[in-house]
Design a protein around this motif. Structure first.
Motif, PDB file in Angstrom:
ATOM      1  N   ALA A   1      -2.974  -2.320  -3.089  1.00  0.00           N
ATOM      2  CA  ALA A   1      -3.649  -2.661  -3.840  1.00  0.00           C
ATOM      3  C   ALA A   1      -4.652  -1.593  -4.053  1.00  0.00           C
ATOM      4  CB  ALA A   1      -3.749  -4.396  -2.975  1.00  0.00           C
ATOM      5  N   ASP A   2      -4.762  -1.014  -2.641  1.00  0.00           N
ATOM      6  CA  ASP A   2      -5.847   0.169  -3.530  1.00  0.00           C
ATOM      7  C   ASP A   2      -5.400   1.255  -3.299  1.00  0.00           C
ATOM      8  OD1 ASP A   2      -8.039   2.011  -3.038  1.00  0.00           O
ATOM      9  OD2 ASP A   2      -8.673   0.437  -1.006  1.00  0.00           O
ATOM     10  N   ASP A   3      -5.745   1.803  -4.694  1.00  0.00           N
ATOM     11  CA  ASP A   3      -4.663   3.109  -4.806  1.00  0.00           C
ATOM     12  C   ASP A   3      -5.544   4.584  -4.521  1.00  0.00           C
ATOM     13  OD1 ASP A   3      -6.861   4.049  -6.224  1.00  0.00           O
ATOM     14  OD2 ASP A   3      -5.747   3.687  -8.673  1.00  0.00           O
ATOM     15  N   SER A   4      -6.790   4.613  -3.923  1.00  0.00           N
ATOM     16  CA  SER A   4      -7.107   5.796  -2.851  1.00  0.00           C
ATOM     17  C   SER A   4      -6.039   5.188  -1.560  1.00  0.00           C
ATOM     18  CB  SER A   4      -8.435   4.920  -2.341  1.00  0.00           C
ATOM     19  OG  SER A   4      -8.681   3.922  -2.102  1.00  0.00           O
ATOM     20  N   LEU A   5      -5.148   4.826  -1.795  1.00  0.00           N
ATOM     21  CA  LEU A   5      -4.626   4.684   0.134  1.00  0.00           C
ATOM     22  C   LEU A   5      -2.899   5.409   0.235  1.00  0.00           C
ATOM     23  CD1 LEU A   5      -5.277   0.349   1.255  1.00  0.00           C
ATOM     24  CD2 LEU A   5      -5.717   3.275   2.560  1.00  0.00           C
ATOM     25  N   GLU A   6      -2.522   5.438  -1.121  1.00  0.00           N
ATOM     26  CA  GLU A   6      -1.581   6.364  -1.744  1.00  0.00           C
ATOM     27  C   GLU A   6      -0.787   7.520  -1.328  1.00  0.00           C
ATOM     28  OE1 GLU A   6      -0.648   6.811  -5.783  1.00  0.00           O
ATOM     29  OE2 GLU A   6      -1.208   4.840  -6.306  1.00  0.00           O
ATOM     30  N   SER A   7      -2.324   8.401  -0.486  1.00  0.00           N
ATOM     31  CA  SER A   7      -1.483   9.544  -0.031  1.00  0.00           C
ATOM     32  C   SER A   7      -1.352   9.187   1.470  1.00  0.00           C
ATOM     33  CB  SER A   7      -2.515  10.707   0.117  1.00  0.00           C
ATOM     34  OG  SER A   7      -3.584  10.079   0.042  1.00  0.00           O
ATOM     35  N   GLU A   8      -2.574   8.324   2.392  1.00  0.00           N
ATOM     36  CA  GLU A   8      -2.179   8.247   3.363  1.00  0.00           C
ATOM     37  C   GLU A   8      -0.762   6.795   3.858  1.00  0.00           C
ATOM     38  OE1 GLU A   8      -4.603   5.548   6.946  1.00  0.00           O
ATOM     39  OE2 GLU A   8      -5.435   5.166   4.798  1.00  0.00           O
ATOM     40  N   PHE A   9      -0.310   6.457   2.559  1.00  0.00           N
ATOM     41  CA  PHE A   9       0.857   6.040   2.632  1.00  0.00           C
ATOM     42  C   PHE A   9       2.028   6.592   2.583  1.00  0.00           C
ATOM     43  CE2 PHE A   9       4.538   4.013   1.003  1.00  0.00           C
ATOM     44  CZ  PHE A   9       4.301   2.862   0.864  1.00  0.00           C
ATOM     45  N   ILE A  10       2.587   7.573   2.361  1.00  0.00           N
ATOM     46  CA  ILE A  10       2.760   8.542   1.621  1.00  0.00           C
ATOM     47  C   ILE A  10       3.659   9.311   3.045  1.00  0.00           C
ATOM     48  CG2 ILE A  10       3.273  10.888   0.955  1.00  0.00           C
ATOM     49  CD1 ILE A  10       4.740   8.292  -0.894  1.00  0.00           C
ATOM     50  N   LYS A  11       1.420   9.805   3.828  1.00  0.00           N
ATOM     51  CA  LYS A  11       1.498  10.317   4.544  1.00  0.00           C
ATOM     52  C   LYS A  11       2.329   9.720   6.240  1.00  0.00           C
ATOM     53  CE  LYS A  11      -0.979  13.279   8.573  1.00  0.00           C
ATOM     54  NZ  LYS A  11      -0.400  12.784   8.958  1.00  0.00           N
TER      55      LYS A  11
ATOM     56  N   PHE B   1       7.787  -0.881   7.676  1.00  0.00           N
ATOM     57  CA  PHE B   1       5.943   0.219   7.508  1.00  0.00           C
ATOM     58  C   PHE B   1       6.101  -0.744   6.857  1.00  0.00           C
ATOM     59  CE2 PHE B   1       4.792   3.507   4.945  1.00  0.00           C
ATOM     60  CZ  PHE B   1       3.696   4.138   5.745  1.00  0.00           C
ATOM     61  N   MET B   2       5.711  -0.593   5.195  1.00  0.00           N
ATOM     62  CA  MET B   2       5.158  -1.813   4.549  1.00  0.00           C
ATOM     63  C   MET B   2       4.138  -2.648   5.795  1.00  0.00           C
ATOM     64  SD  MET B   2       7.851  -1.187   1.187  1.00  0.00           S
ATOM     65  CE  MET B   2       6.709  -2.152   0.577  1.00  0.00           C
ATOM     66  N   LYS B   3       5.306  -3.583   5.882  1.00  0.00           N
ATOM     67  CA  LYS B   3       4.563  -4.946   6.420  1.00  0.00           C
ATOM     68  C   LYS B   3       3.272  -4.140   7.399  1.00  0.00           C
ATOM     69  CE  LYS B   3       7.991  -8.463   6.369  1.00  0.00           C
ATOM     70  NZ  LYS B   3       9.245  -8.773   7.073  1.00  0.00           N
ATOM     71  N   GLU B   4       3.689  -3.416   8.038  1.00  0.00           N
ATOM     72  CA  GLU B   4       2.601  -2.536   9.487  1.00  0.00           C
ATOM     73  C   GLU B   4       1.529  -1.654   8.717  1.00  0.00           C
ATOM     74  OE1 GLU B   4       0.967  -1.451  12.866  1.00  0.00           O
ATOM     75  OE2 GLU B   4       2.081  -3.375  12.268  1.00  0.00           O
ATOM     76  N   PHE B   5       2.138  -1.203   7.609  1.00  0.00           N
ATOM     77  CA  PHE B   5       0.800  -0.238   6.891  1.00  0.00           C
ATOM     78  C   PHE B   5      -0.564  -1.532   5.847  1.00  0.00           C
ATOM     79  CE2 PHE B   5      -0.924   1.739   3.176  1.00  0.00           C
ATOM     80  CZ  PHE B   5      -1.705   3.016   3.988  1.00  0.00           C
ATOM     81  N   GLU B   6       0.519  -2.441   5.643  1.00  0.00           N
ATOM     82  CA  GLU B   6      -0.010  -4.185   5.049  1.00  0.00           C
ATOM     83  C   GLU B   6      -1.264  -4.874   5.947  1.00  0.00           C
ATOM     84  OE1 GLU B   6      -0.196  -7.893   2.753  1.00  0.00           O
ATOM     85  OE2 GLU B   6       1.736  -6.883   2.924  1.00  0.00           O
ATOM     86  N   ARG B   7      -0.294  -4.509   7.078  1.00  0.00           N
ATOM     87  CA  ARG B   7      -1.038  -5.200   8.321  1.00  0.00           C
ATOM     88  C   ARG B   7      -2.457  -4.888   8.871  1.00  0.00           C
ATOM     89  NH1 ARG B   7      -2.400  -5.035  13.820  1.00  0.00           N
ATOM     90  NH2 ARG B   7      -1.277  -2.888  13.368  1.00  0.00           N
ATOM     91  N   ALA B   8      -2.771  -2.892   8.569  1.00  0.00           N
ATOM     92  CA  ALA B   8      -3.147  -2.497   9.133  1.00  0.00           C
ATOM     93  C   ALA B   8      -4.728  -2.400   8.834  1.00  0.00           C
ATOM     94  CB  ALA B   8      -2.788  -1.497   9.482  1.00  0.00           C
ATOM     95  N   LYS B   9      -4.511  -2.757   7.065  1.00  0.00           N
ATOM     96  CA  LYS B   9      -5.425  -2.561   6.003  1.00  0.00           C
ATOM     97  C   LYS B   9      -5.493  -3.507   5.317  1.00  0.00           C
ATOM     98  CE  LYS B   9      -4.025   1.941   6.370  1.00  0.00           C
ATOM     99  NZ  LYS B   9      -6.160   3.083   7.280  1.00  0.00           N
ATOM    100  N   VAL B  10      -5.656  -4.870   5.978  1.00  0.00           N
ATOM    101  CA  VAL B  10      -5.688  -6.172   5.309  1.00  0.00           C
ATOM    102  C   VAL B  10      -6.904  -6.558   5.998  1.00  0.00           C
ATOM    103  CG1 VAL B  10      -5.528  -8.361   4.423  1.00  0.00           C
ATOM    104  CG2 VAL B  10      -3.235  -6.641   3.725  1.00  0.00           C
TER     105      VAL B  10
END
Length: 361
Positions: free
Chosen positions: A304-314, A352-361
Motif C-alpha cells: 500500500a505504501d511503496d516507500s516500505l519496499e526496501s524495509e520489506f525486502i530487508k 511474514f507478510m501478515k506480521e509485516f502488515e500488522r506492524a505497519k497498519v
C-alpha cells in the motif's frame, strides 16, 4: 547450515534432494571414478545419463513419438531466433501474440532477421496485465506458425488455456511454466524453454519439435541453430552443457517420484491459491493482474505504501525469505513459486507478510 526459501524468478530454487544427490555424486558418479562434468559427452556413462533424462522427460510430458526432444544451448533467447530460422520459408509470415516483455523480445529477434511478422493480438491497452481475449485475435490461417509466451514472469501473467490455431503450428515459449502441469503436447508444433525455472540450472535449453517442422531451414542457417542438425546428432553436434543435462535428469527423476505432473500441478494450484487469497483479502497488499490471467508460477504484489519496499525486502531476508523484489521495470514484489518451492515456503512467506502488515497498519 540452514537453507533459505528462495523465491528467485531464475535461476530458481532446485529440489533439495536433487542438490544432495548431486553433492554425493560430485567426485564419483556411480563408480565411474569421475565427476559427470569430467566425462566425455560421447562416452557410455554420459550416454546413459542423457538417454535416461530424455526418456524421463518424455514420460513426464507425455510426448508423442513424432516429436524430437532437443537439448540445446543459448536459453529461450536463442530459440527466439531459431524458431523463425527453422520454420519460416520464403514468402511466409508468422503470427505473434504480444503479452509483455518476453513476447516482445521474441518479436524483436524475429524482426532483426527480416522475418515477416504480424502482431495478431496484444494486451498493451491493458498494460499487459492480462492475456488478450481470444475473440480479439486476428490470426492468419496461412501463417507458418503462431508464437506465444505461456507465462510472463515479470508481470506475473499467464495463459491458463491453450490457443486453438486451426492447423497453424503453435509455437510456445514455455520457459517459466514448463512441467508445472500436464499439457497436451500434440497441440503444439514447437515448445521451448530455458531450464532455470522448473527443469534445472541455467545452461541447457529444451526444445520439443514436431517431426514435420524439422528440415526446412534455409541453408544459410548456422549448423548449431538448425533443428535438423541437432536432431540427427542426438543434441551432440557440439559439446553440450553436460552437467546441466545431468542435473535436469535428476529433476525429472524427482518429478516422477512426486507422482508426475498431475501431482505437481495439484500442489502448485494449492500454493498459488493460498498466496493470492491472502493478498486479495488484505488491504495492505494488492495484485493488479486480471484474475483469469494470473500466473501460478510468479505471484506479483504491491504494498500500500511503496516507500516500505526496501524495509520489506530487508526484513524478509532476515527471515530467510530471499529474492522477493520485483523486476526493475515494474517494481513491487514478486514471489516465484516454481515446482521446487515447498508449500512450507509459501506458508512462511504469508506468515511474514501478515506480521509485516500488522506492524505497519
Amino acid at each position: 547450515m540452514s537453507r533459505c526459501y528462495n523465491f528467485s524468478p531464475g535461476p530458481a530454487a532446485l529440489p533439495e534432494s536433487v542438490l544432495e544427490q548431486a553433492r554425493d555424486e560430485m567426485l564419483d558418479w556411480r563408480g565411474s571414478g569421475m565427476s559427470v562434468m569430467e566425462m566425455s559427452h560421447r562416452g557410455k556413462d554420459f550416454t546413459a545419463i542423457s538417454e535416461k533424462a530424455e526418456a524421463d522427460f518424455r514420460q513426464l510430458m507425455q510426448i508423442p513419438d513424432n516429436y524430437k526432444v532437443l537439448f540445446m544451448q543459448g536459453g529461450a533467447t536463442a530459440q527466439t531466433a531459431m524458431v523463425p530460422m527453422n520454420l519460416l520459408r520464403s514468402g511466409q509470415s508468422a503470427d505473434y501474440i504480444d503479452t509483455g516483455i518476453w513476447a516482445q523480445k521474441a518479436i524483436k529477434e524475429a524482426n532483426k532477421l527480416g522475418a515477416n511478422i504480424r502482431i495478431a493480438a496484444t494486451s498493451e491497452s491493458d498494460n499487459f496485465m492480462k492475456v488478450p481475449s481470444f475473440d480479439t485475435w486476428e490470426c492468419d490461417s496461412d501463417a507458418a506458425y503462431l508464437h506465444y509466451v505461456s507465462n510472463e514472469t515479470i508481470a506475473g501473467v499467464g495463459f491458463n488455456w491453450i490457443p486453438e490455431t486451426g492447423g497453424v503450428p503453435l509455437v510456445c515459449d514455455m520457459s517459466s511454466d514448463i512441467m508445472s502441469r500436464p499439457i497436451d503436447v500434440s497441440k503444439f508444433g514447437v515448445i521451448y524453454g530455458g531450464a532455470q525455472k522448473n527443469i534445472g540450472p541455467a545452461g541447457i535449453t529444451l526444445a520439443v519439435v514436431r517431426d514435420d517442422l524439422i528440415g526446412h531451414a534455409d541453408q544459410a542457417i548456422p549448423s548449431v541453430m538448425d533443428y535438423a542438425v541437432a536432431a540427427k546428432s542426438g543434441s551432440m553436434y557440439n559439446t553440450p552443457p553436460t552437467y546441466s543435462w545431468y542435473l535436469a535428469g535428476l529433476v525429472f527423476e524427482w518429478a516422477l517420484a512426486k507422482g508426475g505432473l498431475a501431482a505437481i500441478d495439484a500442489l502448485n494450484q494449492k500454493k498459488a491459491a493460498k498466496l493470492y487469497d491472502y493478498i486479495d483479502n488484505s488491504s495492505f497488499y494488492s495484485n493488479v493482474v486480471s484474475p483469469e490471467s494470473r500466473s501460478l508460477m510468479n505471484v506479483t504484489f504491491l504494498l500500500a505504501d511503496d516507500s516500505l519496499e526496501s524495509e520489506f525486502i530487508k526484513q524478509a531476508v532476515d527471515n530467510q525469505l530471499v529474492n522477493l523484489n520485483g523486476h526493475r521495470l515494474l517494481g513491487g514484489m514478486r514471489a516465484s513459486i516454481y515446482n521446487a518451492m515447498p508449500e512450507a515456503g509459501v506458508d512462511a512467506l504469508i506468515a511474514f507478510m501478515k506480521e509485516f502488515e500488522r506492524a505497519k497498519v
